[in-house]
Design a protein around this motif. Structure first.
Motif, PDB file in Angstrom:
ATOM      1  N   ASP A   1       0.864  -1.064   0.042  1.00 32.49           N
ATOM      2  CA  ASP A   1      -0.064   0.101   0.022  1.00 32.49           C
ATOM      3  C   ASP A   1       0.797   1.303   0.075  1.00 32.49           C
ATOM      4  OD1 ASP A   1      -1.703   1.980   0.572  1.00 32.49           O
ATOM      5  OD2 ASP A   1      -2.732   0.982   2.032  1.00 32.49           O
ATOM      6  N   LEU A   2       0.798   2.168  -1.141  1.00 27.59           N
ATOM      7  CA  LEU A   2       1.722   2.999  -1.336  1.00 27.59           C
ATOM      8  C   LEU A   2       0.898   4.509  -0.990  1.00 27.59           C
ATOM      9  CD1 LEU A   2       3.596   2.118  -4.660  1.00 27.59           C
ATOM     10  CD2 LEU A   2       4.425   2.020  -2.194  1.00 27.59           C
ATOM     11  N   THR A   3      -0.355   4.346  -0.106  1.00 23.29           N
ATOM     12  CA  THR A   3      -1.141   5.492  -0.267  1.00 23.29           C
ATOM     13  C   THR A   3      -0.417   6.507   0.701  1.00 23.29           C
ATOM     14  OG1 THR A   3      -3.185   4.228  -0.169  1.00 23.29           O
ATOM     15  CG2 THR A   3      -3.420   6.304   0.766  1.00 23.29           C
ATOM     16  N   GLU A   4       0.205   6.409   1.839  1.00 19.54           N
ATOM     17  CA  GLU A   4       1.109   7.100   2.759  1.00 19.54           C
ATOM     18  C   GLU A   4       2.053   7.949   1.716  1.00 19.54           C
ATOM     19  OE1 GLU A   4       1.857   5.950   6.508  1.00 19.54           O
ATOM     20  OE2 GLU A   4       0.358   4.622   6.800  1.00 19.54           O
ATOM     21  N   GLN A   5       2.806   7.094   1.221  1.00 21.13           N
ATOM     22  CA  GLN A   5       3.930   7.563   0.098  1.00 21.13           C
ATOM     23  C   GLN A   5       3.432   8.640  -0.820  1.00 21.13           C
ATOM     24  OE1 GLN A   5       3.714   4.623   1.183  1.00 21.13           O
ATOM     25  NE2 GLN A   5       5.497   3.632   1.710  1.00 21.13           N
ATOM     26  N   VAL A   6       2.417   8.403  -1.213  1.00 17.49           N
ATOM     27  CA  VAL A   6       1.840   9.168  -2.465  1.00 17.49           C
ATOM     28  C   VAL A   6       1.178  10.674  -1.729  1.00 17.49           C
ATOM     29  CG1 VAL A   6       0.058   9.218  -4.205  1.00 17.49           C
ATOM     30  CG2 VAL A   6       1.368   7.349  -4.291  1.00 17.49           C
ATOM     31  N   GLU A   7       0.425  10.298  -0.615  1.00 17.97           N
ATOM     32  CA  GLU A   7       0.001  11.574  -0.244  1.00 17.97           C
ATOM     33  C   GLU A   7       1.216  12.406   0.404  1.00 17.97           C
ATOM     34  OE1 GLU A   7      -2.785   9.716   2.660  1.00 17.97           O
ATOM     35  OE2 GLU A   7      -4.298   9.525   1.394  1.00 17.97           O
ATOM     36  N   LYS A   8       2.243  11.894   0.880  1.00 16.76           N
ATOM     37  CA  LYS A   8       3.315  12.795   1.273  1.00 16.76           C
ATOM     38  C   LYS A   8       3.841  13.475   0.207  1.00 16.76           C
ATOM     39  CE  LYS A   8       7.632  12.674   3.676  1.00 16.76           C
ATOM     40  NZ  LYS A   8       8.640  11.835   4.056  1.00 16.76           N
ATOM     41  N   GLN A   9       3.966  12.760  -0.823  1.00 14.58           N
ATOM     42  CA  GLN A   9       4.737  13.316  -2.043  1.00 14.58           C
ATOM     43  C   GLN A   9       3.737  14.434  -2.663  1.00 14.58           C
ATOM     44  OE1 GLN A   9       5.497  10.841  -5.247  1.00 14.58           O
ATOM     45  NE2 GLN A   9       7.125  12.165  -6.107  1.00 14.58           N
ATOM     46  N   ARG A  10       2.311  14.315  -2.766  1.00 10.64           N
ATOM     47  CA  ARG A  10       1.623  15.271  -3.013  1.00 10.64           C
ATOM     48  C   ARG A  10       1.399  16.485  -2.470  1.00 10.64           C
ATOM     49  NH1 ARG A  10      -4.004  13.537  -1.500  1.00 10.64           N
ATOM     50  NH2 ARG A  10      -3.054  14.458   0.520  1.00 10.64           N
TER      51      ARG A  10
ATOM     52  N   GLU B   1       3.771  17.432  -0.263  1.00 12.25           N
ATOM     53  CA  GLU B   1       5.068  18.383  -0.326  1.00 12.25           C
ATOM     54  C   GLU B   1       4.962  18.912  -1.614  1.00 12.25           C
ATOM     55  OE1 GLU B   1       8.094  15.125  -0.089  1.00 12.25           O
ATOM     56  OE2 GLU B   1       7.824  15.447   2.129  1.00 12.25           O
TER      57      GLU B   1
END
Length: 50
Positions: free
Chosen positions: A35-44, A46
């Motif tokens: 699940d990459l949800t947290e990484q994608v949300e963090k990148q978004r 930023e």
């Protein structure tokens, strides 16, 4: 055909080579996915200054 999309600090490039070709697709085992949800949300966040 190449499709390139940019957004949220990421660039995704997809090459489409064989239109109309069919091949069975099998989902990978659950152990090989994540699940990459947290990484994608963090990148978004930023990228948009949150």
């Amino acid at each position: 055909m190449r499709l390139k999309q940019r957004g949220a600090g990421a660039t995704v490039t997809m090459d489409f080579l064989k239109f109309g070709a069919t091949k069975p697709i099998t989902a990978p085992p659950a152990a090989d996915t994540g699940d990459l949800t947290e990484q994608v949300e963090k990148q978004r966040d930023e990228a948009i200054g949150r």
